[in-house]
Write an enzyme that holds these catalytic residues in place. Structure first.
Site, PDB file in Angstrom:
ATOM      1  N   CYS A   2     -11.347   9.767   9.065  1.00 24.13           N
ATOM      2  CA  CYS A   2     -12.063  10.473  10.122  1.00 24.13           C
ATOM      3  C   CYS A   2     -11.145  10.690  11.323  1.00 24.13           C
ATOM      4  O   CYS A   2     -10.172   9.967  11.517  1.00 24.13           O
ATOM      5  CB  CYS A   2     -13.297   9.730  10.597  1.00 24.13           C
ATOM      6  SG  CYS A   2     -14.380   9.190   9.280  1.00 24.13           S
ATOM      7  N   ARG A  27      -8.136  14.956   8.746  1.00 26.63           N
ATOM      8  CA  ARG A  27      -8.577  13.580   8.490  1.00 26.63           C
ATOM      9  C   ARG A  27      -9.928  13.524   7.766  1.00 26.63           C
ATOM     10  O   ARG A  27     -10.438  12.438   7.507  1.00 26.63           O
ATOM     11  CB  ARG A  27      -8.714  12.835   9.812  1.00 26.63           C
ATOM     12  CG  ARG A  27      -7.377  12.540  10.418  1.00 26.63           C
ATOM     13  CD  ARG A  27      -7.512  11.982  11.797  1.00 26.63           C
ATOM     14  NE  ARG A  27      -6.262  11.361  12.153  1.00 26.63           N
ATOM     15  CZ  ARG A  27      -6.022  10.055  12.057  1.00 26.63           C
ATOM     16  NH1 ARG A  27      -6.965   9.228  11.671  1.00 26.63           N
ATOM     17  NH2 ARG A  27      -4.843   9.576  12.354  1.00 26.63           N
ATOM     18  N   TRP A  74     -14.755  11.768   7.115  1.00 29.41           N
ATOM     19  CA  TRP A  74     -14.500  11.604   5.683  1.00 29.41           C
ATOM     20  C   TRP A  74     -15.376  10.421   5.281  1.00 29.41           C
ATOM     21  O   TRP A  74     -15.130   9.289   5.715  1.00 29.41           O
ATOM     22  CB  TRP A  74     -13.031  11.313   5.415  1.00 29.41           C
ATOM     23  CG  TRP A  74     -12.707  11.268   3.949  1.00 29.41           C
ATOM     24  CD1 TRP A  74     -12.508  12.327   3.113  1.00 29.41           C
ATOM     25  CD2 TRP A  74     -12.550  10.104   3.146  1.00 29.41           C
ATOM     26  NE1 TRP A  74     -12.228  11.893   1.846  1.00 29.41           N
ATOM     27  CE2 TRP A  74     -12.253  10.529   1.834  1.00 29.41           C
ATOM     28  CE3 TRP A  74     -12.640   8.729   3.402  1.00 29.41           C
ATOM     29  CZ2 TRP A  74     -12.041   9.642   0.781  1.00 29.41           C
ATOM     30  CZ3 TRP A  74     -12.422   7.844   2.352  1.00 29.41           C
ATOM     31  CH2 TRP A  74     -12.126   8.301   1.061  1.00 29.41           C
ATOM     32  N   ASN A  98     -13.378   5.739  13.473  1.00 29.79           N
ATOM     33  CA  ASN A  98     -12.509   5.978  12.316  1.00 29.79           C
ATOM     34  C   ASN A  98     -12.164   4.604  11.759  1.00 29.79           C
ATOM     35  O   ASN A  98     -11.670   3.759  12.498  1.00 29.79           O
ATOM     36  CB  ASN A  98     -11.247   6.723  12.780  1.00 29.79           C
ATOM     37  CG  ASN A  98     -10.100   6.597  11.796  1.00 29.79           C
ATOM     38  OD1 ASN A  98     -10.327   6.553  10.580  1.00 29.79           O
ATOM     39  ND2 ASN A  98      -8.879   6.545  12.293  1.00 29.79           N
ATOM     40  N   GLY A  99     -12.454   4.384  10.475  1.00 33.01           N
ATOM     41  CA  GLY A  99     -12.144   3.081   9.875  1.00 33.01           C
ATOM     42  C   GLY A  99     -13.340   2.575   9.085  1.00 33.01           C
ATOM     43  O   GLY A  99     -14.241   3.337   8.734  1.00 33.01           O
ATOM     44  N   GLU A 479       3.475  14.524 -10.316  1.00 32.93           N
ATOM     45  CA  GLU A 479       3.210  15.396  -9.176  1.00 32.93           C
ATOM     46  C   GLU A 479       2.442  16.657  -9.632  1.00 32.93           C
ATOM     47  O   GLU A 479       1.479  17.073  -8.990  1.00 32.93           O
ATOM     48  CB  GLU A 479       4.544  15.767  -8.497  1.00 32.93           C
ATOM     49  CG  GLU A 479       4.499  16.890  -7.499  1.00 32.93           C
ATOM     50  CD  GLU A 479       3.696  16.606  -6.233  1.00 32.93           C
ATOM     51  OE1 GLU A 479       3.159  15.490  -6.099  1.00 32.93           O
ATOM     52  OE2 GLU A 479       3.564  17.526  -5.406  1.00 32.93           O
ATOM     53  N   LYS A 483      -1.333  17.526  -8.357  1.00 28.97           N
ATOM     54  CA  LYS A 483      -1.609  18.778  -7.643  1.00 28.97           C
ATOM     55  C   LYS A 483      -2.710  19.545  -8.362  1.00 28.97           C
ATOM     56  O   LYS A 483      -3.600  20.089  -7.733  1.00 28.97           O
ATOM     57  CB  LYS A 483      -0.324  19.599  -7.594  1.00 28.97           C
ATOM     58  CG  LYS A 483       0.152  20.116  -6.336  1.00 28.97           C
ATOM     59  CD  LYS A 483       0.633  19.381  -5.182  1.00 28.97           C
ATOM     60  CE  LYS A 483       0.205  18.010  -4.862  1.00 28.97           C
ATOM     61  NZ  LYS A 483       1.125  17.336  -3.951  1.00 28.97           N
ATOM     62  N   GLU A 486      -6.063  17.871  -7.722  1.00 33.09           N
ATOM     63  CA  GLU A 486      -6.516  17.988  -6.331  1.00 33.09           C
ATOM     64  C   GLU A 486      -7.108  19.355  -6.016  1.00 33.09           C
ATOM     65  O   GLU A 486      -8.139  19.436  -5.373  1.00 33.09           O
ATOM     66  CB  GLU A 486      -5.320  17.778  -5.374  1.00 33.09           C
ATOM     67  CG  GLU A 486      -4.921  16.353  -5.180  1.00 33.09           C
ATOM     68  CD  GLU A 486      -3.876  16.216  -4.073  1.00 33.09           C
ATOM     69  OE1 GLU A 486      -2.771  16.749  -4.228  1.00 33.09           O
ATOM     70  OE2 GLU A 486      -4.178  15.593  -3.047  1.00 33.09           O
ATOM     71  N   HIS A 502       2.407   7.023 -28.168  1.00 37.19           N
ATOM     72  CA  HIS A 502       1.770   5.702 -28.171  1.00 37.19           C
ATOM     73  C   HIS A 502       0.292   5.774 -27.797  1.00 37.19           C
ATOM     74  O   HIS A 502      -0.303   4.763 -27.440  1.00 37.19           O
ATOM     75  CB  HIS A 502       2.507   4.759 -27.212  1.00 37.19           C
ATOM     76  CG  HIS A 502       3.925   4.522 -27.621  1.00 37.19           C
ATOM     77  ND1 HIS A 502       4.266   3.757 -28.716  1.00 37.19           N
ATOM     78  CD2 HIS A 502       5.096   4.987 -27.111  1.00 37.19           C
ATOM     79  CE1 HIS A 502       5.589   3.736 -28.851  1.00 37.19           C
ATOM     80  NE2 HIS A 502       6.108   4.489 -27.890  1.00 37.19           N
ATOM     81  N   LYS A 602      -6.404  14.825   4.367  1.00 40.19           N
ATOM     82  CA  LYS A 602      -4.945  14.862   4.367  1.00 40.19           C
ATOM     83  C   LYS A 602      -4.358  13.493   4.679  1.00 40.19           C
ATOM     84  O   LYS A 602      -3.386  13.067   4.080  1.00 40.19           O
ATOM     85  CB  LYS A 602      -4.477  15.892   5.409  1.00 40.19           C
ATOM     86  CG  LYS A 602      -2.979  15.983   5.538  1.00 40.19           C
ATOM     87  CD  LYS A 602      -2.464  17.225   4.890  1.00 40.19           C
ATOM     88  CE  LYS A 602      -0.961  17.269   4.770  1.00 40.19           C
ATOM     89  NZ  LYS A 602      -0.524  17.412   3.388  1.00 40.19           N
TER      90      LYS A 602
END
Ligand code: M6R
Length: 607
Positions: A2, A27, A74, A98-99, A479, A483, A486, A502, A602
Site C-alpha cells: 500500500c 504499491r 494492496w 502500509n504493512g 524470467e 513475465k 504476470e 525427470h 510493483k
C-alpha cells in the site's frame, strides 16, 4: 504494501493527495481513499479498484479541507472492497496504513470487549479503534497515538489525522518506510520521496520504530520510548514531473524499447571508456579475500541474481550461494565471517529482501546492493550500492530494470575475477567488448517482432506453457515464465532443460507449447536433445536461439526466433529481452491490463 500520503497545509488537500496517490499506485491498486478535515470533522471518500474510480467519486462529491490523508491499497486482510478501503477510523481519528499488524486478532478481541465497534475486516482498523479508545479515555492525540504504537506488532507505516485538530498529523514507522516532507507553510508524509517529489524536495526519513508529530510549520520526531530524536533533512533528487508513455500503448512497451539505452547508461557508469576496464567505486571490503557471496532477491531480481551467480562462479571462481530472500532469512545458513551479501532490487523497498539484508548483516556479512532507486531503504542500509541506471520503471512487470541489473552483475563478475586473478587481461577485454556490443544487439531485437508475434499466437491459445533453459539460460526461462504469468495469466512453468525428463515431460502434448532459450555453444547439444525429446512427444517447440542454433534445429522447432549472434557471456541478457517481448505480445492478444495486472503491486513491502 500500500501507499500512504498525508498533508497539513494551507491549500486544498484532496488534489495534492490524489496526485501523490497516482505516484504511489505502484504499491497497489485494489482500492483508494482520501480523508480530510472539514470544519473539524473527518470526511472521507473511498472507491474499490484503481485510482481513477476514486477520481470519479471525488468529481461527484468533492472533498474540501487543507489537512488530509490518502491511501492506495494492496489487500492483505479483507477483500479489496470499498468497505475495506482506507482511510479507516471513527468520528475522532482517521488512519492510513502500509504493512501488516500481526497481533490484530488479539487487539480486535480486546477492543470489542471494551465496546469498540468494527466495520471492516482489515488489520488496520485495530489501530484506528485503539487510538479512538485512548482518545475516549481522555488522552490527547499524541499520547493516544503513542500508547497505541506500543501495542502494535508487525510492520507499519501510519499516518493519522484527528477531529478538531486541523494543524496535526501523526506518522509512525516500523518495518515499512515513511518520509516526512518539509514544504513552505505545509508539511507532508509519504511512503516514499517519489510521492512527495512534486510537493517538496526536502525530505527526512523516519528511522525504524520512530514516530513524528507533524504540524503546518514542521515536525518533531520521537523514538519508541517517546524521547525526541534529531530530524535529518536531505535534498531529494527525484523528478517531480509526471512520467508519460511517450506514444507507446503501455509503459511495458515503452520500457522494453528502453533496454538498449538503459543497458548503455548502466555500463557507462561501470566501464571506463579510456581503458575499457570495469571500474567499481571504492569498496569497503576486499574482493580478493571475501570467502563467499550470498545472493538474494525476489522475483525477477532473483533471476538476475541467479545469472549473476553463474557469471561470478565461472569468471571469478568464487563460491556463490543464491536463495530467494523470503527463504534465506529463515533457512539461517551458516555464513562465513566477512562474506558478502549481494542484494538485488529495483525498488530497494521489497520487504523480504530488506529483511534478508538485515539478517545477512547480523550474520557478519558486508552488504552490497544493486538498486534502481537510490533514495530507498536498502540504499540507506547498504555498505555499498551499485546503481542500475534504468530510470523509473512504471509497469508492474519488470523489464528494463532486470537487464540493468544483469549489466551491473556482469561488470561485478569481471571486476571480481580481475581482483582474484582468475581473469586474464585478454579474457577481460573480450568480456568487456561483449558488454559494449550489447546496446546495439539489443536494439536489433525489435526486428524480431513479427517472429515473436507468430510465436505469441501459439502461446496465447495455451492454458499451460513450459519454459526450458540450461545454465545461465535457466534463469532466462524462469524470467520468461514469470513475465507470462504476470501479464497474461497463462500458467507457465520453467525448468532447467535437463530436468524435464525427470517429471515435467509428462505434461507435454500438442496443447502445451515448449518455449526454449538456447543459443549455440557449449551447452547447446544437451539442450537440443531435451528439445528433441519434447518434440518426439508432440510438443510444439518455440525456440529462441542464434543463427547457428537455428541451422541445427530448423526441422525440430515449430517456430524459430533467431536472435543476433552474441558472446555466450551476454547472450542471457539478449534472450531475457526476447522472452519479455513474447509475454508482451501474448498480453496484447489476450487484452489484459498489461501495466497493472490483477493482484500484483510493483513494490512488495509486506513479508
Ligand atoms: O523491487 P524489487 O526488484 O525488489 O522487486 C522484486 C520482485 O517483486 C519483482 O521483480 C517482481 O517479481 C516483478 N513483478 C517481476 O516482473
Amino acid at each position: 504494501m500500500c501507499g500512504i500520503v498525508g498533508v497539513v497545509g494551507s491549500r486544498e488537500a484532496a488534489p495534492l493527495l490524489f496526485d501523490a496517490l497516482r505516484r504511489l499506485e505502484y504499491r497497489g491498486y485494489d482500492s483508494a481513499g482520501i480523508a480530510t478535515l472539514l470544519n473539524g470533522h473527518i470526511e472521507r471518500r473511498r472507491a474499490e479498484g484503481k485510482l481513477d474510480r476514486l477520481g470519479e467519486v471525488l468529481e461527484r462529491r468533492p472533498l474540501p479541507g487543507v489537512t488530509g490523508i490518502g491511501h492506495t491499497r494492496w489487500a492483505t486482510h479483507g477483500a479489496p472492497t470499498e468497505g475495506n478501503a482506507h482511510p479507516h477510523g471513527t468520528d475522532r481519528v482517521s488512519v492510513v496504513h502500509n504493512g501488516i499488524i500481526e497481533n490484530h486478532a488479539e487487539l480486535r478481541a480486546e477492543l470489542e470487549e471494551c465496546g469498540q465497534v468494527f466495520s471492516t475486516e482489515t488489520d488496520t482498523e485495530t489501530v484506528a479503534q485503539l487510538v479512538d479508545l485512548n482518545l475516549k479515555l481522555g488522552m490527547a492525540p499524541r499520547e493516544a497515538a503513542h500508547a497505541c504504537l506500543k501495542r502494535l506488532n508487525g510492520a507499519y507505516a501510519l499516518a493519522m489525522i484527528f477531529a478538531g485538530q486541523p494543524e496535526l498529523m501523526i506518522g509512525a514507522r516500523h518495518g515499512a518506510p515513511l518520509a516526512v516532507g518539509f514544504g513552505e507553510d505545509e508539511m507532508f508524509l509519504g511512503s516514499d520521496s517519489l510521492a512527495l517529489a512534486p510537493l517538496t524536495r526536502r525530505i527526512a526519513y523516519l528511522r525504524d520504530g520512530d514516530w513524528a508529530v507533524v504540524s503546518r510549520s514542521g515536525a518533531e520526531m520521537f523514538d519508541a520510548a517517546g524521547e525526541p530524536v534529531p530530524c535529518e533533512i536531505r535534498q531529494s533528487a527525484l523528478p517531480g514531473g509526471a512520467i508519460g508513455k511517450d506514444g507507446y500503448r503501455h509503459y511495458m512497451e515503452k520500457e522494453l524499447h528502453e533496454h538498449p539505452l538503459v543497458i548503455g547508461q548502466t555500463l557507462q557508469r561501470m566501464i571506463d571508456p579510456a581503458t575499457r576496464r570495469v571500474v567499481l567505486p571504492e569498496l569497503p571490503f576486499d574482493l580478493r579475500t571475501v570467502p563467499r557471496i550470498t545472493v538474494t532477491a525476489c522475483g525477477s531480481a532473483f533471476y538476475a541474481g541467479m545469472i549473476g551467480r553463474w557469471w561470478l562462479e565461472s569468471e571469478a571462481r568464487i563460491p556463490v550461494d543464491a536463495d530467494v530472500a523470503s527463504e534465506l532469512r529463515y533457512r539461517e545458513p551458516p555464513l562465513a565471517q566477512g562474506g558478502l551479501g549481494l542484494l538485488i532490487s529495483q525498488s530497494g523497498e521489497t520487504a523480504d529482501t530488506l529483511a534478508a539484508l538485515r539478517s545477512l548483516r547480523a550474520g557478519g556479512q558486508h552488504v552490497l546492493s544493486v538498486l534502481n532507486v537510490a533514495e530507498s531503504t536498502m540504499a540507506r542500509e547498504s555498505d555499498l550500492v551499485l546503481d542500475t541506471v534504468a530510470g523509473p520503471e512504471i509497469c508492474v512487470a519488470s523489464t528494463k530494470a532486470f537487464t540493468a541489473q544483469l549489466s551491473v552483475l556482469a561488470c561485478l563478475a569481471i571486476a571480481t575475477g580481475r581482483a582474484r586473478g582468475t581473469l586474464t587481461e585478454a579474457r577481460e577485454e573480450e568480456l568487456v567488448q561483449a558488454l559494449l556490443d550489447l546496446p546495439g544487439r539489443a536494439a536489433e531485437l525489435f526486428a524480431l517482432q513479427p517472429a515473436i508475434r507468430d510465436a505469441a499466437a501459439v502461446v496465447a491459445e495455451a492454458r499451460d506453457v513450459l519454459y526450458l533453459g540450461r545454465g545461465a539460460h535457466f534463469p532466462v526461462a524462469l524470467e520468461g515464465a514469470l513475465k507470462l504469468k504476470e501479464i497474461t495469466y497463462i500458467h507457465a512453468e520453467a525448468y532447467a532443460a535437463g530436468e524435464m525428463k525427470h517429471g515435467p515431460i509428462a505434461l507435454i502434448d500438442r496443447t502445451v507449447p515448449v518455449v526454449a532459450s538456447a543459443p549455440s555453444g557449449r551447452l547447446f547439444d544437451k539442450t537440443a536433445s531435451n528439445l528433441q525429446e519434447a518434440r518426439a512427444r508432440g510438443g510444439r517447440l518455440l525456440l529462441f536461439t542464434d543463427p547457428a542454433g537455428a541451422a541445427r534445429m530448423e526441422r525440430v522447432a515449430e517456430q524459430l526466433i533467431v536472435l543476433p549472434e552474441a558472446h555466450a557471456f551476454t547472450a542471457p541478457i539478449l534472450h531475457s529481452i526476447a522472452v519479455q517481448m513474447l509475454a508482451y505480445e501474448v498480453a496484447l492478444l489476450k487484452g489484459t491490463d498489461v501495466d497493472q495486472p490483477r493482484n500484483l503491486a510493483k513494490s512488495v513491502t509486506v513479508e
